[in-house]
Design an enzyme around this catalytic site. Sequence first.
Site, PDB file in Angstrom:
ATOM      1  N   GLY A  44       0.854  -1.187   0.000  1.00 16.29           N
ATOM      2  CA  GLY A  44       0.000   0.000   0.000  1.00 16.29           C
ATOM      3  C   GLY A  44       0.883   1.227   0.000  1.00 16.29           C
ATOM      4  N   ASN A  48       3.912   1.792   2.600  1.00 17.55           N
ATOM      5  CA  ASN A  48       5.261   1.756   2.030  1.00 17.55           C
ATOM      6  C   ASN A  48       6.022   3.040   2.353  1.00 17.55           C
ATOM      7  OD1 ASN A  48       4.694  -0.720   0.863  1.00 17.55           O
ATOM      8  ND2 ASN A  48       4.297   0.131  -1.170  1.00 17.55           N
ATOM      9  N   GLY A 212      17.020   8.737 -12.526  1.00 16.78           N
ATOM     10  CA  GLY A 212      17.115   9.645 -11.395  1.00 16.78           C
ATOM     11  C   GLY A 212      15.858  10.463 -11.175  1.00 16.78           C
ATOM     12  N   ASP A 234      12.733  -5.998  -8.946  1.00 24.68           N
ATOM     13  CA  ASP A 234      11.303  -5.690  -8.855  1.00 24.68           C
ATOM     14  C   ASP A 234      11.163  -4.202  -8.554  1.00 24.68           C
ATOM     15  OD1 ASP A 234       8.566  -5.571  -8.379  1.00 24.68           O
ATOM     16  OD2 ASP A 234       8.637  -6.702  -6.514  1.00 24.68           O
ATOM     17  N   ASP A 240       7.530   4.724  -3.843  1.00 25.62           N
ATOM     18  CA  ASP A 240       7.155   5.018  -2.462  1.00 25.62           C
ATOM     19  C   ASP A 240       8.391   5.161  -1.586  1.00 25.62           C
ATOM     20  OD1 ASP A 240       4.455   4.863  -3.131  1.00 25.62           O
ATOM     21  OD2 ASP A 240       4.375   2.714  -2.735  1.00 25.62           O
ATOM     22  N   ALA A 268      15.618  -0.107  -3.520  1.00 24.11           N
ATOM     23  CA  ALA A 268      14.346  -0.811  -3.360  1.00 24.11           C
ATOM     24  C   ALA A 268      14.025  -1.721  -4.535  1.00 24.11           C
ATOM     25  CB  ALA A 268      13.216   0.192  -3.155  1.00 24.11           C
ATOM     26  N   ARG A 271      15.287  -5.989  -4.572  1.00 22.05           N
ATOM     27  CA  ARG A 271      14.673  -7.105  -3.862  1.00 22.05           C
ATOM     28  C   ARG A 271      13.200  -7.195  -4.229  1.00 22.05           C
ATOM     29  NH1 ARG A 271      18.374  -5.127   0.394  1.00 22.05           N
ATOM     30  NH2 ARG A 271      16.838  -3.587   1.037  1.00 22.05           N
ATOM     31  N   GLY A 273       9.170  -7.495  -3.789  1.00 23.22           N
ATOM     32  CA  GLY A 273       8.150  -7.029  -2.861  1.00 23.22           C
ATOM     33  C   GLY A 273       8.317  -5.564  -2.533  1.00 23.22           C
TER      34      GLY A 273
END
Length: 295
Positions: A44, A48, A212, A234, A240, A268, A271, A273
């Site tokens: 969400g 996040n 960027g 991912d 977020d 982010a 990884r 998820g």
Amino acid sequence: MTDGRAPVIAVLGSINMDLVTTTDRRPQPGETVLGSGFAMVPGGKGANQAIAVGRSGGQVEFIGAVGGDVFADGLRAVLRDSEVGTARLRSVDGPSGIAAIVVDADGENSIIVVGGANAALTELDDDDLAVIASVDILLCQLEIPVPTVAAAARHARANGTIVVLNPSPARELPPELWADVDVAVVNSGEFTALGAALDPVPHVVVTLGGDGARYRGPDGQELSVPGTAVEVVDTTGAGDTFTGALAVSWDRGPAEALRFACAAGALATTRLGASASIPHRAEINAALGDAHPAP
């Protein structure tokens, strides 16, 4: 926020359970493809961003709602484990929000969000308003009812709280809401879709994925910050993460804030998820090579 302390940020927004499927390629309309993996990851946009604030070094209180289903306890737990305050996370009848996410071999995703309890966040009580009035920054998105976002922004403006809005999913918003926004954070598609609606906003930050981000200030000043090279797994939650990290570092000035946020957003993507992929402050500083960074 210039006294060296960690910024205090209230995040008003959504919290979902993300149902993540990985596959070589995303299906075309009417097509069935075989998946290679499945995971349930709390997400969400609001949650996040709150987790990103906490892991980036900010103090954070989350204002939102979960349902009465099997997902609710897990959603609360991930916030607590990330040192996000949950005193203003309410429980409502019905299901929690969910997001069905398909991630392909290139790390690109397609997402369907079902609001659930997030849609029930239709008003703010006195305790919610007291939190908003007391913090340095109010951070909002648009996965909850817009009138609630507008009421929060209006109260923040009246009490000297900086309002950061990530207007996603992009939609037409009332002019009075835009008038209360200090900083808008959008991706390139949202920037195009919103167009002149962003003109009244003093500070506009546009994320550019691997390229960027760029910034436009109140006097027309502009700057760009390049992306951080990483191996993408991912992209879910990267925007977020960027937004939460930007809020934490905003008092350092646009150039440093964008630099810090770009590194966080890039990490982010390495990884799978959303909430599980959000980096901690030490990781961001290491990626930047900062031995003694602020905040």
